[in-house]
Design an enzyme around this catalytic site. Structure first.
Site, short mmCIF file in Angstrom:
data_model
loop_
_atom_site.label_atom_id
_atom_site.label_comp_id
_atom_site.label_asym_id
_atom_site.label_seq_id
_atom_site.Cartn_x
_atom_site.Cartn_y
_atom_site.Cartn_z
N ASN A 42 0.84 -1.20 0.00
CA ASN A 42 0.00 0.00 0.00
C ASN A 42 0.88 1.25 0.00
OD1 ASN A 42 0.60 -0.88 2.69
ND2 ASN A 42 -1.08 0.32 3.53
N GLU A 44 0.38 5.20 0.67
CA GLU A 44 -0.52 6.25 1.16
C GLU A 44 -0.06 7.62 0.69
OE1 GLU A 44 -1.02 5.57 5.39
OE2 GLU A 44 -2.25 3.80 4.96
N CYS A 53 -4.18 0.64 -2.56
CA CYS A 53 -3.97 -0.60 -1.82
C CYS A 53 -2.89 -1.47 -2.46
CB CYS A 53 -5.26 -1.41 -1.78
SG CYS A 53 -6.60 -0.66 -0.87
N GLU A 55 -3.00 -4.59 -3.22
CA GLU A 55 -3.51 -5.50 -4.27
C GLU A 55 -3.56 -4.80 -5.62
OE1 GLU A 55 -4.75 -4.82 -1.29
OE2 GLU A 55 -5.98 -6.45 -0.51
N CYS A 85 -10.21 -5.03 0.09
CA CYS A 85 -11.33 -4.08 0.13
C CYS A 85 -12.20 -4.26 -1.12
CB CYS A 85 -10.82 -2.64 0.24
SG CYS A 85 -10.23 -1.96 -1.34
N CYS A 88 -10.63 -3.27 -4.50
CA CYS A 88 -9.64 -4.24 -5.02
C CYS A 88 -10.31 -5.50 -5.53
CB CYS A 88 -8.62 -4.58 -3.94
SG CYS A 88 -7.51 -3.19 -3.59
#
Ligand code: THU
Length: 131
Positions: A42, A44, A53, A55, A85, A88
């Site tokens: 991830n 940010e 994310c 993924e 999530c 994803c």
């Protein structure tokens, strides 16, 4: 490649997570049908909403390399396994509706195996646009 190796790749990718705001580090390792592994973590951002994310980083790295067929993804996060999530799940469904999803804790000590079709039943994909 077996599940343990894919989990190990996700755990290693997790070490590169950039998560200064949430402190929640995630790693992913996506296995292509040709046997290649694409990792992601991830990433940010100070504007929060731009966070991507692990993924999707792995998926978009693969697609940008011309790889579109996948067998499995391992996701490593936290003290106990977590699940991708919704965004994803949808992004993965585009390319691999029957993808095997391996949910691991952040250290790769334990994991469980599910299918993307379990996580996103009756998903919307490319075929739906042809109807
Ligand atoms: N995150 C992922 O990378 N993958 C998931 O499946 C769930 C959430 C990240 C996004 C954000 O950087 C942090 O975890 C907390 O939500």
């Amino acid at each position: 490649m077996d599940a343990a190796n894919l989990v190990a790749a996700a755990v290693e990718a997790r070490e590169r997570a950039y998560a200064p705001y949430s402190g929640f580090r995630v790693g992913a390792a996506l296995l292509s049908k040709g046997g290649r592994v694409f990792t992601g973590c991830n990433v940010e951002n100070a504007s929060y909403g731009l966070t991507v994310c692990a993924e999707r980083v792995a998926l978009f790295r693969a697609v940008s390399e011309g790889v579109r067929e996948f067998e499995a993804i391992a996701v490593a996060c936290g003290d106990s396994p977590c699940s991708p999530c919704g965004a994803c799940r949808q992004a993965l469904y585009e390319f691999a509706p029957d993808l095997t999803v391996i949910l691991a804790d952040g250290e790769g000590r334990r994991w469980e195996v599910v299918s993307l079709s379990d996580l996103l039943p009756q998903g919307f994909g490319p075929a739906d646009l042809e109807r």
